[in-house]
Design an enzyme around this catalytic site. Structure first.
Site, PDB file in Angstrom:
ATOM      1  N   LYS A  23     -14.464  -2.948  21.083  1.00 36.02           N
ATOM      2  CA  LYS A  23     -14.658  -3.318  19.681  1.00 36.02           C
ATOM      3  C   LYS A  23     -16.152  -3.479  19.480  1.00 36.02           C
ATOM      4  O   LYS A  23     -16.891  -3.782  20.419  1.00 36.02           O
ATOM      5  CB  LYS A  23     -13.963  -4.660  19.396  1.00 36.02           C
ATOM      6  CG  LYS A  23     -13.690  -4.905  17.940  1.00 36.02           C
ATOM      7  CD  LYS A  23     -12.373  -4.288  17.528  1.00 36.02           C
ATOM      8  CE  LYS A  23     -12.107  -4.488  16.072  1.00 36.02           C
ATOM      9  NZ  LYS A  23     -10.816  -3.898  15.673  1.00 36.02           N
TER      10      LYS A  23
ATOM     11  N   GLY B   8       0.877 -10.972   2.037  1.00 37.10           N
ATOM     12  CA  GLY B   8      -0.206  -9.982   1.999  1.00 37.10           C
ATOM     13  C   GLY B   8       0.318  -8.599   1.647  1.00 37.10           C
ATOM     14  O   GLY B   8       1.113  -8.013   2.394  1.00 37.10           O
TER      15      GLY B   8
ATOM     16  N   VAL C  24      -1.452  -2.185   4.327  1.00 37.74           N
ATOM     17  CA  VAL C  24      -0.303  -2.156   5.234  1.00 37.74           C
ATOM     18  C   VAL C  24       0.898  -2.885   4.616  1.00 37.74           C
ATOM     19  O   VAL C  24       2.015  -2.362   4.612  1.00 37.74           O
ATOM     20  CB  VAL C  24      -0.658  -2.794   6.598  1.00 37.74           C
ATOM     21  CG1 VAL C  24       0.546  -2.770   7.518  1.00 37.74           C
ATOM     22  CG2 VAL C  24      -1.822  -2.073   7.258  1.00 37.74           C
TER      23      VAL C  24
HETATM   24  P1  NAD Z   1      -5.986  -5.221   3.323  1.00 36.73           P
HETATM   25  O1  NAD Z   1      -7.313  -5.846   3.187  1.00 36.73           O
HETATM   26  O2  NAD Z   1      -5.707  -3.913   2.671  1.00 36.73           O
HETATM   27  O3  NAD Z   1      -4.859  -6.240   2.825  1.00 36.73           O
HETATM   28  C1  NAD Z   1      -4.873  -7.609   3.022  1.00 36.73           C
HETATM   29  C2  NAD Z   1      -4.136  -8.213   1.827  1.00 36.73           C
HETATM   30  O4  NAD Z   1      -3.954  -9.599   2.083  1.00 36.73           O
HETATM   31  C3  NAD Z   1      -4.894  -8.083   0.511  1.00 36.73           C
HETATM   32  O5  NAD Z   1      -4.039  -7.559  -0.484  1.00 36.73           O
HETATM   33  C4  NAD Z   1      -5.319  -9.521   0.190  1.00 36.73           C
HETATM   34  O6  NAD Z   1      -5.363  -9.776  -1.185  1.00 36.73           O
HETATM   35  C5  NAD Z   1      -4.205 -10.298   0.876  1.00 36.73           C
HETATM   36  N1  NAD Z   1      -4.526 -11.675   1.245  1.00 36.73           N
HETATM   37  C6  NAD Z   1      -5.686 -12.191   1.728  1.00 36.73           C
HETATM   38  N2  NAD Z   1      -5.547 -13.506   1.956  1.00 36.73           N
HETATM   39  C7  NAD Z   1      -4.263 -13.817   1.631  1.00 36.73           C
HETATM   40  C8  NAD Z   1      -3.512 -15.003   1.665  1.00 36.73           C
HETATM   41  N3  NAD Z   1      -4.046 -16.157   2.064  1.00 36.73           N
HETATM   42  N4  NAD Z   1      -2.208 -14.964   1.283  1.00 36.73           N
HETATM   43  C9  NAD Z   1      -1.650 -13.808   0.856  1.00 36.73           C
HETATM   44  N5  NAD Z   1      -2.329 -12.650   0.793  1.00 36.73           N
HETATM   45  C10 NAD Z   1      -3.614 -12.654   1.176  1.00 36.73           C
HETATM   46  O7  NAD Z   1      -5.711  -5.140   4.904  1.00 36.73           O
HETATM   47  P2  NAD Z   1      -4.655  -4.235   5.628  1.00 36.73           P
HETATM   48  O8  NAD Z   1      -5.309  -3.004   6.117  1.00 36.73           O
HETATM   49  O9  NAD Z   1      -3.407  -4.159   4.822  1.00 36.73           O
HETATM   50  O10 NAD Z   1      -4.367  -5.125   6.932  1.00 36.73           O
HETATM   51  C11 NAD Z   1      -3.547  -6.265   6.872  1.00 36.73           C
HETATM   52  C12 NAD Z   1      -3.560  -6.979   8.209  1.00 36.73           C
HETATM   53  O11 NAD Z   1      -3.080  -6.100   9.221  1.00 36.73           O
HETATM   54  C13 NAD Z   1      -4.945  -7.424   8.665  1.00 36.73           C
HETATM   55  O12 NAD Z   1      -4.804  -8.638   9.359  1.00 36.73           O
HETATM   56  C14 NAD Z   1      -5.375  -6.326   9.614  1.00 36.73           C
HETATM   57  O13 NAD Z   1      -6.284  -6.801  10.591  1.00 36.73           O
HETATM   58  C15 NAD Z   1      -4.054  -5.970  10.256  1.00 36.73           C
HETATM   59  N6  NAD Z   1      -4.022  -4.601  10.760  1.00 36.73           N
HETATM   60  C16 NAD Z   1      -4.278  -3.560   9.921  1.00 36.73           C
HETATM   61  C17 NAD Z   1      -4.235  -2.270  10.413  1.00 36.73           C
HETATM   62  C18 NAD Z   1      -4.479  -1.088   9.510  1.00 36.73           C
HETATM   63  O14 NAD Z   1      -4.147   0.050   9.901  1.00 36.73           O
HETATM   64  N7  NAD Z   1      -5.005  -1.275   8.314  1.00 36.73           N
HETATM   65  C19 NAD Z   1      -3.932  -2.037  11.764  1.00 36.73           C
HETATM   66  C20 NAD Z   1      -3.655  -3.127  12.594  1.00 36.73           C
HETATM   67  C21 NAD Z   1      -3.704  -4.400  12.069  1.00 36.73           C
END
Ligand code: NAD
Length: 346
Positions: free
Chosen positions: A80, A177, A181
């Site tokens: 990372k 959230g 994803v």
């Molecule tokens: P994203 O930023 O698109 O979505 C995160 C969402 O969470 C946003 O809509 C935001 O408004 C919401 N949010 C933030 N704080 C919140 C809270 N307290 N309560 C409710 N909602 C809240 O991110 P993503 O790409 O969808 O990823 C989501 C999670 O999955 C992250 O933790 C990320 O590290 C993990 N992840 C993502 C991927 C990927 O391919 N994008 C892969 C592995 C892990």
């Protein structure tokens, strides 16, 4: 912080500190393990308050990448990178070219990709000066749909054990959230007839989910105590601690967010409460599978069906972890670590 001591605690091979005065670059690349192949892990751009905080984050996240790739069956190691500073002030083509040249100098031991505060366009700029980049829009692109697919498959596998069927029709899933994803996961669940209870801090996304997916809105303060079969954390990490899990009204936890347990002991505590926890890095590996295959096999030409088949393998991996936990009478989080460490030799 004693860097070598910290590296030995987590089992790191190499930690590289990078600096360029002219463009204001300060970054750390942590290569955790390359036993299975080159180390893949995204670059996170974050305005860390201290260098210690950045180092702690990069060490922890890079180890997670080794475990994730190994458990996903990729012939890749884990790494990372964190860039320290305000992305709004620092980002420029020159900045990413300088950063990319540092990555290039590692000769392919480290491959970077998107992460927090890094867009596809940023990653593309890095790829102009080094080939050690994955997940560019021209090849595998946005990982989120694949991550969502993998979480969905893992969730079905968990349901088959905990609810006695992997059909999610009429199963209530609370999703925290609705980002890239979380929303895509909801679409899979809705298609299968699951009942959705959702919360996102973004009102526009909430409105969309209520309208398009027939979801029910949950108040933020009631999210953790809402009645549901499955809780899917898809926002941020450190959601569950030893105290708040006592109020959970779900039977299964399965979501995309990384590091949702405050610490490892919470995995054991969930086990004691008879709540089945599906370890995050096992079920959210879809995105890394999508961009990892091209590194694993440089002669491979991107093929979405092949990617989906590999992502769907998360179903069986999840079953393996649950079975291992049962056999050894340990929590699923410990079983996942044992499983992944057994593969890469950690
Ligand atoms: P994203 O930023 O698109 O979505 C995160 C969402 O969470 C946003 O809509 C935001 O408004 C919401 N949010 C933030 N704080 C919140 C809270 N307290 N309560 C409710 N909602 C809240 O991110 P993503 O790409 O969808 O990823 C989501 C999670 O999955 C992250 O933790 C990320 O590290 C993990 N992840 C993502 C991927 C990927 O391919 N994008 C892969 C592995 C892990």
């Amino acid at each position: 912080m004693n860097v070598l001591q910290e590296m030995s605690k987590y089992g790191h091979e190499q930690v590289v500190f990078i600096r360029d005065e002219k463009v204001g670059l300060n970054a750390i690349i942590a290569i955790h393990n390359t036993a299975l192949g080159p180390a893949l892990g995204g670059t996170r751009f974050w305005d860390y308050a201290t260098e210690e905080e950045a180092l702690f984050d990069v060490l922890r996240l890079s180890r997670g990448m080794t475990l994730k790739s190994a458990a996903a069956g990729l012939k890749l190691g884990g790494a990372k990178a964190v860039i320290i500073g305000d992305p709004k002030k620092l980002k420029s083509k020159e900045f990413f070219h300088v950063y990319g040249k540092f990555i290039d100098s590692l000769g392919g031991k480290y491959y970077t990709a998107e992460d927090v505060n890094m867009s596809a366009a940023d990653v593309e700029m890095i790829s102009e000066v080094t080939k050690y980049v994955s997940g560019t829009p021209a090849v595998s692109g946005n990982p989120a749909p694949f991550t969502a697919r993998g979480v969905y498959m893992g969730l079905k596998a968990g349901a088959s054990v905990k609810l006695g069927t992997d059909s999610l029709k009429n199963v209530t899933v609370a999703v925290q959230g609705l980002g890239n994803v979380g929303y895509a996961l909801c679409e899979h669940l809705h298609k299968e007839g699951a009942k959705l209870k959702v919360y996102d801090i973004n009102p526009a996304t909430m409105e969309k989910a209520l309208k398009e997916l027939g979801a029910t809105a949950v108040k933020p303060e009631e999210m953790l105590t809402t009645e549901c079969d499955i809780f899917a954390p898809c926002a941020m990490g450190a959601v569950f601690n030893k105290d708040n899990i006592k109020s959970l009204k779900c039977r299964l936890i399965s979501g995309a967010a990384n590091n949702v347990l405050m610490d490892a002991s919470v995995g054991d505590a969930l086990n004691d409460l008879n709540i089945l926890y599906l370890p995050d890095y096992i079920i959210n590996a879809g995105g890394v599978i999508n961009c990892g295959i091209e590194i694993e096999d440089p002669s491979w030409r991107y093929n979405v069906d092949e990617v989906n088949t590999r992502v769907d393998g998360i179903y069986n991996t999840t079953l393996k972890i649950i079975a291992l936990a049962k056999e050894k009478q340990i929590s699923t989080s410990k079983a996942a670590d044992e499983y992944a460490e057994g593969i890469y030799g950690g």
